[in-house]
Design an enzyme around this catalytic site. Structure first.
Site, PDB file in Angstrom:
ATOM      1  N   ASP A  30       0.713  -1.344  -0.109  1.00  0.00           N
ATOM      2  CA  ASP A  30      -0.081   0.008   0.062  1.00  0.00           C
ATOM      3  C   ASP A  30       0.899   1.417  -0.035  1.00  0.00           C
ATOM      4  O   ASP A  30       2.018   1.349   0.752  1.00  0.00           O
ATOM      5  CB  ASP A  30      -0.888  -0.253   1.227  1.00  0.00           C
ATOM      6  CG  ASP A  30      -1.886   0.998   0.937  1.00  0.00           C
ATOM      7  OD1 ASP A  30      -3.226   0.597   0.820  1.00  0.00           O
ATOM      8  OD2 ASP A  30      -1.913   2.075   0.874  1.00  0.00           O
ATOM      9  N   VAL A  95     -10.961   2.999  -3.682  1.00  0.00           N
ATOM     10  CA  VAL A  95     -10.560   2.512  -4.978  1.00  0.00           C
ATOM     11  C   VAL A  95     -11.578   1.281  -5.178  1.00  0.00           C
ATOM     12  O   VAL A  95     -11.579   0.477  -4.489  1.00  0.00           O
ATOM     13  CB  VAL A  95      -8.845   2.071  -4.939  1.00  0.00           C
ATOM     14  CG1 VAL A  95      -8.687   1.587  -6.493  1.00  0.00           C
ATOM     15  CG2 VAL A  95      -7.981   3.115  -4.475  1.00  0.00           C
ATOM     16  N   HIS A  99     -10.243  -5.418  -3.261  1.00  0.00           N
ATOM     17  CA  HIS A  99      -9.168  -5.512  -2.689  1.00  0.00           C
ATOM     18  C   HIS A  99      -9.044  -5.902  -1.315  1.00  0.00           C
ATOM     19  O   HIS A  99     -10.065  -5.534  -0.481  1.00  0.00           O
ATOM     20  CB  HIS A  99      -7.885  -4.313  -2.813  1.00  0.00           C
ATOM     21  CG  HIS A  99      -8.677  -2.935  -2.183  1.00  0.00           C
ATOM     22  ND1 HIS A  99      -9.633  -2.238  -3.022  1.00  0.00           N
ATOM     23  CD2 HIS A  99      -8.385  -2.440  -1.142  1.00  0.00           C
ATOM     24  CE1 HIS A  99      -9.850  -1.147  -2.410  1.00  0.00           C
ATOM     25  NE2 HIS A  99      -9.343  -1.260  -1.053  1.00  0.00           N
ATOM     26  N   ILE A 100      -8.203  -6.599  -0.771  1.00  0.00           N
ATOM     27  CA  ILE A 100      -8.114  -7.426   0.573  1.00  0.00           C
ATOM     28  C   ILE A 100      -6.911  -6.412   1.165  1.00  0.00           C
ATOM     29  O   ILE A 100      -5.763  -6.411   0.537  1.00  0.00           O
ATOM     30  CB  ILE A 100      -7.939  -8.885   0.649  1.00  0.00           C
ATOM     31  CG1 ILE A 100      -9.217  -9.365   0.204  1.00  0.00           C
ATOM     32  CG2 ILE A 100      -7.834  -9.241   2.294  1.00  0.00           C
ATOM     33  CD1 ILE A 100      -8.747 -11.127   0.017  1.00  0.00           C
ATOM     34  N   HIS A 101      -6.951  -5.804   2.193  1.00  0.00           N
ATOM     35  CA  HIS A 101      -6.068  -5.112   2.957  1.00  0.00           C
ATOM     36  C   HIS A 101      -5.296  -6.496   3.941  1.00  0.00           C
ATOM     37  O   HIS A 101      -5.853  -6.796   4.786  1.00  0.00           O
ATOM     38  CB  HIS A 101      -6.402  -4.220   3.768  1.00  0.00           C
ATOM     39  CG  HIS A 101      -6.860  -2.784   3.150  1.00  0.00           C
ATOM     40  ND1 HIS A 101      -6.058  -1.589   2.703  1.00  0.00           N
ATOM     41  CD2 HIS A 101      -8.070  -2.519   2.658  1.00  0.00           C
ATOM     42  CE1 HIS A 101      -6.763  -0.863   2.195  1.00  0.00           C
ATOM     43  NE2 HIS A 101      -8.081  -1.175   2.148  1.00  0.00           N
TER      44      HIS A 101
HETATM   45  P1  AMP Z   1      -9.712   1.648   0.340  1.00  0.00           P
HETATM   46  O1  AMP Z   1      -9.726   2.501   1.152  1.00  0.00           O
HETATM   47  O2  AMP Z   1     -10.066   0.210   1.122  1.00  0.00           O
HETATM   48  O3  AMP Z   1     -10.493   1.569  -1.218  1.00  0.00           O
HETATM   49  O4  AMP Z   1      -8.268   1.289   0.188  1.00  0.00           O
HETATM   50  C1  AMP Z   1      -7.632   1.827  -0.931  1.00  0.00           C
HETATM   51  C2  AMP Z   1      -6.121   1.659  -0.606  1.00  0.00           C
HETATM   52  O5  AMP Z   1      -5.339   1.837  -1.838  1.00  0.00           O
HETATM   53  C3  AMP Z   1      -5.612   2.910   0.299  1.00  0.00           C
HETATM   54  O6  AMP Z   1      -4.976   2.153   1.583  1.00  0.00           O
HETATM   55  C4  AMP Z   1      -4.522   3.684  -0.543  1.00  0.00           C
HETATM   56  O7  AMP Z   1      -3.443   3.990   0.182  1.00  0.00           O
HETATM   57  C5  AMP Z   1      -4.104   2.462  -1.424  1.00  0.00           C
HETATM   58  N1  AMP Z   1      -3.639   2.987  -2.696  1.00  0.00           N
HETATM   59  C6  AMP Z   1      -4.014   4.051  -3.538  1.00  0.00           C
HETATM   60  N2  AMP Z   1      -3.180   4.305  -4.651  1.00  0.00           N
HETATM   61  C7  AMP Z   1      -2.265   3.454  -4.397  1.00  0.00           C
HETATM   62  C8  AMP Z   1      -1.114   3.182  -5.296  1.00  0.00           C
HETATM   63  N3  AMP Z   1      -0.896   3.704  -6.124  1.00  0.00           N
HETATM   64  N4  AMP Z   1      -0.326   2.066  -5.043  1.00  0.00           N
HETATM   65  C9  AMP Z   1      -0.479   1.345  -3.875  1.00  0.00           C
HETATM   66  N5  AMP Z   1      -1.668   1.622  -3.041  1.00  0.00           N
HETATM   67  C10 AMP Z   1      -2.367   2.647  -3.485  1.00  0.00           C
END
Ligand code: AMP
Length: 113
Positions: A30, A95, A99-101
């Site tokens: 991330d 985003v 996605h799984i964090h």
């Molecule tokens: P969410 O808020 O669950 O949609 O998570 C989206 C995640 O994507 C966030 O933790 C961001 O920090 C991460 N993120 C956004 N742009 C990028 C990128 N270019 N590369 C890696 N992570 C990203």
């Protein structure tokens, strides 16, 4: 089909620190880590959010979870980690590509914020 940041990472149009890839998924660090380990596991298939999935994605979803556990383990955090999926804007999704964090390396409180 809408292009997102993550589609661009899959297509290598923008860079990412990729830690795992196979035919179904990609995992990368991330960009704004919320823990010492913060990795995102995404399907290569264009899925907006988990509430859009059906039985058709059952195997893929199982694969993503399995790989999330394996990646946490491979990164040295197999003993304690948290998996998070934000579904929809009000749940914190920013985003719109599933996605799984994987978060690890610090203590996590409950309930989450
Ligand atoms: P969410 O808020 O669950 O949609 O998570 C989206 C995640 O994507 C966030 O933790 C961001 O920090 C991460 N993120 C956004 N742009 C990028 C990128 N270019 N590369 C890696 N992570 C990203």
């Amino acid at each position: 089909m809408t292009e997102t940041l993550f589609t661009k990472i899959i297509d290598r149009e923008i860079p990412a620190d990729i830690v795992y890839e196979d035919e179904l998924c990609l995992a990368f660090k991330d960009i704004n880590p919320q823990a010492p380990l913060h990795i995102l596991v995404i399907p290569k298939k264009n899925i907006v959010k988990i509430s859009d999935t059906t039985e058709l994605e059952q195997d893929l979803l199982g694969h993503l979870l399995l790989k999330a556990g394996e990646i946490a383990n491979a990164q040295g955090y197999g003993e304690a980690f948290r998996l998070v999926i934000n579904n929809g804007e009000n749940a914190g999704q920013t985003v719109f590509h599933l996605h799984i964090h994987i978060l690890a390396g610090r203590t996590f409180s409950w309930p989450p914020g």
